[in-house]
Design a protein around this motif. Structure first.
Motif, PDB file in Angstrom:
ATOM      1  N   ASP A 151     -35.237  74.461  48.563  1.00 40.60           N
ATOM      2  CA  ASP A 151     -34.423  74.560  47.480  1.00 40.60           C
ATOM      3  C   ASP A 151     -33.068  75.331  47.950  1.00 40.60           C
ATOM      4  O   ASP A 151     -32.241  75.045  48.251  1.00 40.60           O
ATOM      5  CB  ASP A 151     -34.784  75.406  46.249  1.00 40.60           C
ATOM      6  N   GLU A 152     -33.472  76.806  48.035  1.00 40.93           N
ATOM      7  CA  GLU A 152     -32.238  77.523  48.494  1.00 40.93           C
ATOM      8  C   GLU A 152     -32.918  79.230  48.502  1.00 40.93           C
ATOM      9  O   GLU A 152     -34.033  79.229  48.227  1.00 40.93           O
ATOM     10  CB  GLU A 152     -31.041  77.685  47.696  1.00 40.93           C
ATOM     11  N   LEU A 153     -32.180  80.090  48.977  1.00 41.09           N
ATOM     12  CA  LEU A 153     -32.607  81.504  48.903  1.00 41.09           C
ATOM     13  C   LEU A 153     -32.593  82.166  47.428  1.00 41.09           C
ATOM     14  O   LEU A 153     -32.081  81.367  46.868  1.00 41.09           O
ATOM     15  CB  LEU A 153     -31.833  82.374  50.205  1.00 41.09           C
ATOM     16  N   GLY A 168     -23.035  82.134  50.704  1.00 43.24           N
ATOM     17  CA  GLY A 168     -22.645  82.657  49.407  1.00 43.24           C
ATOM     18  C   GLY A 168     -21.528  83.786  49.147  1.00 43.24           C
ATOM     19  O   GLY A 168     -21.277  84.186  50.275  1.00 43.24           O
ATOM     20  N   THR A 169     -21.192  84.009  48.218  1.00 42.88           N
ATOM     21  CA  THR A 169     -19.865  84.963  48.178  1.00 42.88           C
ATOM     22  C   THR A 169     -20.079  86.236  48.892  1.00 42.88           C
ATOM     23  O   THR A 169     -19.211  86.906  49.591  1.00 42.88           O
ATOM     24  CB  THR A 169     -19.546  85.162  46.639  1.00 42.88           C
ATOM     25  N   ALA A 170     -21.379  86.923  48.477  1.00 42.94           N
ATOM     26  CA  ALA A 170     -21.490  88.462  48.958  1.00 42.94           C
ATOM     27  C   ALA A 170     -21.349  88.369  50.657  1.00 42.94           C
ATOM     28  O   ALA A 170     -20.821  89.124  51.183  1.00 42.94           O
ATOM     29  CB  ALA A 170     -22.675  88.809  48.414  1.00 42.94           C
ATOM     30  N   GLY A 178     -23.195  76.220  44.699  1.00 39.02           N
ATOM     31  CA  GLY A 178     -22.389  77.285  45.288  1.00 39.02           C
ATOM     32  C   GLY A 178     -21.046  76.887  45.547  1.00 39.02           C
ATOM     33  O   GLY A 178     -20.643  75.677  46.122  1.00 39.02           O
ATOM     34  N   ILE A 179     -20.084  77.972  45.428  1.00 40.76           N
ATOM     35  CA  ILE A 179     -18.571  77.537  45.739  1.00 40.76           C
ATOM     36  C   ILE A 179     -18.419  77.584  47.234  1.00 40.76           C
ATOM     37  O   ILE A 179     -17.716  76.954  47.832  1.00 40.76           O
ATOM     38  CB  ILE A 179     -17.745  78.411  44.991  1.00 40.76           C
ATOM     39  N   THR A 180     -19.150  78.612  47.851  1.00 39.50           N
ATOM     40  CA  THR A 180     -19.055  78.621  49.252  1.00 39.50           C
ATOM     41  C   THR A 180     -19.842  77.553  49.979  1.00 39.50           C
ATOM     42  O   THR A 180     -19.389  77.078  50.924  1.00 39.50           O
ATOM     43  CB  THR A 180     -19.803  79.978  49.816  1.00 39.50           C
ATOM     44  N   ARG A 181     -20.823  77.089  49.441  1.00 46.06           N
ATOM     45  CA  ARG A 181     -21.499  75.930  49.867  1.00 46.06           C
ATOM     46  C   ARG A 181     -20.460  74.600  49.837  1.00 46.06           C
ATOM     47  O   ARG A 181     -20.465  73.987  50.890  1.00 46.06           O
ATOM     48  CB  ARG A 181     -22.644  75.473  48.923  1.00 46.06           C
ATOM     49  N   ALA A 198     -27.820  77.180  36.526  1.00 44.53           N
ATOM     50  CA  ALA A 198     -27.038  78.104  35.798  1.00 44.53           C
ATOM     51  C   ALA A 198     -26.878  79.507  36.437  1.00 44.53           C
ATOM     52  O   ALA A 198     -28.079  79.856  37.125  1.00 44.53           O
ATOM     53  CB  ALA A 198     -27.450  78.154  34.576  1.00 44.53           C
ATOM     54  N   LYS A 199     -26.005  80.049  36.638  1.00 41.65           N
ATOM     55  CA  LYS A 199     -25.827  81.289  37.051  1.00 41.65           C
ATOM     56  C   LYS A 199     -26.243  82.613  35.854  1.00 41.65           C
ATOM     57  O   LYS A 199     -25.437  83.195  35.423  1.00 41.65           O
ATOM     58  CB  LYS A 199     -24.568  81.705  37.793  1.00 41.65           C
ATOM     59  N   CYS A 200     -27.584  82.644  35.854  1.00 38.78           N
ATOM     60  CA  CYS A 200     -28.107  83.471  34.845  1.00 38.78           C
ATOM     61  C   CYS A 200     -28.931  84.449  35.530  1.00 38.78           C
ATOM     62  O   CYS A 200     -29.823  84.456  36.326  1.00 38.78           O
ATOM     63  CB  CYS A 200     -28.767  82.776  33.623  1.00 38.78           C
ATOM     64  N   ASN A 246     -32.755  83.828  36.158  1.00 38.36           N
ATOM     65  CA  ASN A 246     -33.178  83.029  37.594  1.00 38.36           C
ATOM     66  C   ASN A 246     -33.343  84.507  38.735  1.00 38.36           C
ATOM     67  O   ASN A 246     -34.326  84.166  39.527  1.00 38.36           O
ATOM     68  CB  ASN A 246     -32.084  82.396  38.218  1.00 38.36           C
ATOM     69  N   TYR A 247     -32.744  85.411  38.540  1.00 39.26           N
ATOM     70  CA  TYR A 247     -32.937  86.668  39.442  1.00 39.26           C
ATOM     71  C   TYR A 247     -34.030  87.413  39.094  1.00 39.26           C
ATOM     72  O   TYR A 247     -34.849  87.812  40.149  1.00 39.26           O
ATOM     73  CB  TYR A 247     -31.541  87.547  39.635  1.00 39.26           C
ATOM     74  N   ALA A 248     -34.517  87.702  37.978  1.00 44.42           N
ATOM     75  CA  ALA A 248     -35.562  88.495  37.651  1.00 44.42           C
ATOM     76  C   ALA A 248     -36.770  87.712  38.046  1.00 44.42           C
ATOM     77  O   ALA A 248     -37.698  88.414  38.592  1.00 44.42           O
ATOM     78  CB  ALA A 248     -35.692  88.563  36.070  1.00 44.42           C
ATOM     79  N   ARG A 260     -14.920  77.373  35.937  1.00 46.85           N
ATOM     80  CA  ARG A 260     -15.496  76.371  35.474  1.00 46.85           C
ATOM     81  C   ARG A 260     -17.157  76.363  35.501  1.00 46.85           C
ATOM     82  O   ARG A 260     -17.902  76.097  34.539  1.00 46.85           O
ATOM     83  CB  ARG A 260     -15.132  75.196  36.735  1.00 46.85           C
ATOM     84  N   ARG A 261     -17.694  76.868  36.676  1.00 47.73           N
ATOM     85  CA  ARG A 261     -18.977  77.347  36.406  1.00 47.73           C
ATOM     86  C   ARG A 261     -19.705  78.138  35.458  1.00 47.73           C
ATOM     87  O   ARG A 261     -20.472  77.775  35.045  1.00 47.73           O
ATOM     88  CB  ARG A 261     -19.383  77.517  38.135  1.00 47.73           C
ATOM     89  N   PHE A 262     -18.715  79.186  35.149  1.00 46.21           N
ATOM     90  CA  PHE A 262     -19.063  80.099  34.070  1.00 46.21           C
ATOM     91  C   PHE A 262     -19.085  79.225  32.702  1.00 46.21           C
ATOM     92  O   PHE A 262     -20.082  79.631  32.120  1.00 46.21           O
ATOM     93  CB  PHE A 262     -17.979  81.081  34.030  1.00 46.21           C
TER      94      PHE A 262
HETATM   95  C1  LIG Z   1     -24.085  82.811  42.995  1.00 45.39           C
HETATM   96  C2  LIG Z   1     -25.407  82.191  43.497  1.00 45.39           C
HETATM   97  C3  LIG Z   1     -25.199  81.469  45.090  1.00 45.39           C
HETATM   98  C4  LIG Z   1     -23.853  81.588  45.948  1.00 45.39           C
HETATM   99  O1  LIG Z   1     -22.728  81.016  45.316  1.00 45.39           O
HETATM  100  P1  LIG Z   1     -21.218  81.228  45.472  1.00 45.39           P
HETATM  101  O2  LIG Z   1     -20.432  80.513  44.607  1.00 45.39           O
HETATM  102  O3  LIG Z   1     -21.245  80.484  46.987  1.00 45.39           O
HETATM  103  O4  LIG Z   1     -21.232  82.767  45.595  1.00 45.39           O
HETATM  104  C5  LIG Z   1     -26.112  80.875  45.479  1.00 45.39           C
HETATM  105  N1  LIG Z   1     -27.407  80.588  44.965  1.00 45.39           N
HETATM  106  C6  LIG Z   1     -27.676  81.426  43.686  1.00 45.39           C
HETATM  107  C7  LIG Z   1     -29.069  81.537  42.987  1.00 45.39           C
HETATM  108  C8  LIG Z   1     -26.697  82.318  43.170  1.00 45.39           C
HETATM  109  O5  LIG Z   1     -26.602  82.719  42.081  1.00 45.39           O
END
Ligand SMILES: *Cc1c(COP(=O)(O)O)cnc(C)c1O
Length: 365
Positions: free
Chosen positions: A239-241, A310-312, A267-270, A203-205, A208-210, A101-103
């Motif tokens: 906000d978040e890490l 988070g998942t990791a 986050g799904i873990t959230r 969005a998980k893009c 955001n990481y760059a 769904r998130r994708f």
């Molecule tokens: C993936 C991600 C998370 C954690 O999400 P999960 O679904 O719990 O793995 C949190 N913050 C960011 C910025 C992420 O990309």
């Protein structure tokens, strides 16, 4: 139209898979994200055709034109989840439909084609099925799955691409903390933000990481493991890490507070932590939470625990926040009791060593 019904997967087995000895050596010490399994999944999307050419094939390099759109304008999204060994030898996924769904949500924000949930799930099952020998068997280990999609059209004009490549790769993952979780320190970034209202924070893009890498490097320079971002408007609400959501525990009130959704990644873990905290009799509150509150409540001791998830890394205690305005220690810098209970409860569901009360586990092989 369900892509899964339309697409049969062509299976091209790797003619030279890793030998049992090679795989055993990797699984003995997999680290994170360094080694990959024998296969990968690729699926193409073309304007006017839709999803096509679903293939399970040997893991290996992609060939791309230097004009490939993603290399210039960063139209890219990804997911991250884990496959686990069930106690009976089967293989399970944790809340994979939520990732599907998130994708879709991420794709929408980035003007990319939306992959049908069933096709996304099928792609995971295909890869986990053919590479199931790569799932490590030890406690807290897993096979990390990385589905991703990018603009593959060779075109330098600025508009949504007309061709995309979706891939899934898999990487065996060790226990994140070999000796149990050690509380981390986080650096409060005052100079940089990760997401503004209306931007791509939810969005998980890759983009955001760059933008998080420079502040993350600053965090390391300051002796911290992770950066924590404040909101882009007021520069004061947490906000978040860089890649984990954050929680604040008020034990006397039996309350767990976390920043509300909007500019953060859902986050799904959230979401799982929220449910488990409620199961444990805690009130779960989503609201704006300021760095001043963090500082004041840590000082007077009402804030008893802080953790990230988070998942990791599953759940990671945060013992200290450092910033321009001085250090904030929480709970004597030690891992909190609720933090560790939540962590164990989550691991028990994921690894099948505890009951799955909320229907979070699906069997895939
Ligand atoms: C993936 C991600 C998370 C954690 O999400 P999960 O679904 O719990 O793995 C949190 N913050 C960011 C910025 C992420 O990309």
């Amino acid at each position: 139209m369900s892509g899964a019904d339309l697409l049969g997967f062509e299976i091209r087995p790797n003619p030279k898979p890793a030998t049992d000895e090679e795989r055993a050596a990797i699984l003995a010490d997999p680290g994170f994200g360094k080694t990959f399994t024998d296969h990968m999944v690729t699926i193409k999307w073309t304007e006017g055709i839709g999803w096509h050419s679903a293939t399970v094939q040997p893991y290996g390099p992609l060939s791309l034109s230097p004009a490939t759109a993603v290399l210039h304008y960063a139209q890219e999204i990804f997911e991250g989840m884990k496959a686990y060994h069930a106690a009976d030898g089967g293989v399970t996924l944790f809340r994979a439909r939520e990732n599907a769904r998130r994708f879709v949500e991420s794709a929408r924000r980035m003007a990319m084609p939306e992959m049908p949930e069933e096709l996304f799930l099928e792609s995971l099952e295909q890869l986990v099925g053919i590479d199931r020998k790569w799932i490590p068997g030890d406690a807290e280990t897993s096979l990390y799955l990385r589905p991703f999609m990018f603009a593959s059209e060779a075109f330098l004009g600025v508009r949504p691409a007309k061709e995309y490549l979706y891939c899934v790769i898999a990487s065996p993952a060790a226990a994140y903390f070999k000796a149990g979780p050690k509380p981390i320190s986080v650096w409060v970034s005052e100079e940089y933000t990760r997401a503004a209202p209306g931007g791509t924070g939810a969005a998980k893009c890759g983009g955001n990481y760059a933008t998080s890498l420079l502040p993350q490097a600053e965090a390391i320079e300051r002796g911290c493991e992770q950066v924590v971002f404040l909101d882009a408007v007021h520069r004061k609400y947490v906000d978040e890490l860089g890649g984990m959501n954050v929680f604040f525990v008020y034990d006397a009130d039996r309350t767990v507070v976390t920043p509300e959704l909007g500019t953060i990644l859902p986050g799904i873990t959230r979401d799982a932590v929220a449910t488990l905290a409620r199961d444990f009799g805690y009130e779960f509150v989503e609201r704006a939470y300021s760095i001043d509150e963090w500082r004041a409540d840590a000082a007077d001791g009402t804030l008893t625990e802080v953790f990230a998830c988070g998942t990791a890394a599953v759940i990671t205690p945060i013992g200290m926040a450092k910033g321009r305005n001085g250090d904030i220690e929480v709970g004597g810098g030690k891992a909190g009791e609720l933090t560790m209970r939540l962590r164990q409860a989550l691991l028990d569901v994921q690894h099948g060593t505890g009951p799955d009360r909320h229907g979070w586990i699906t069997r895939v092989a």
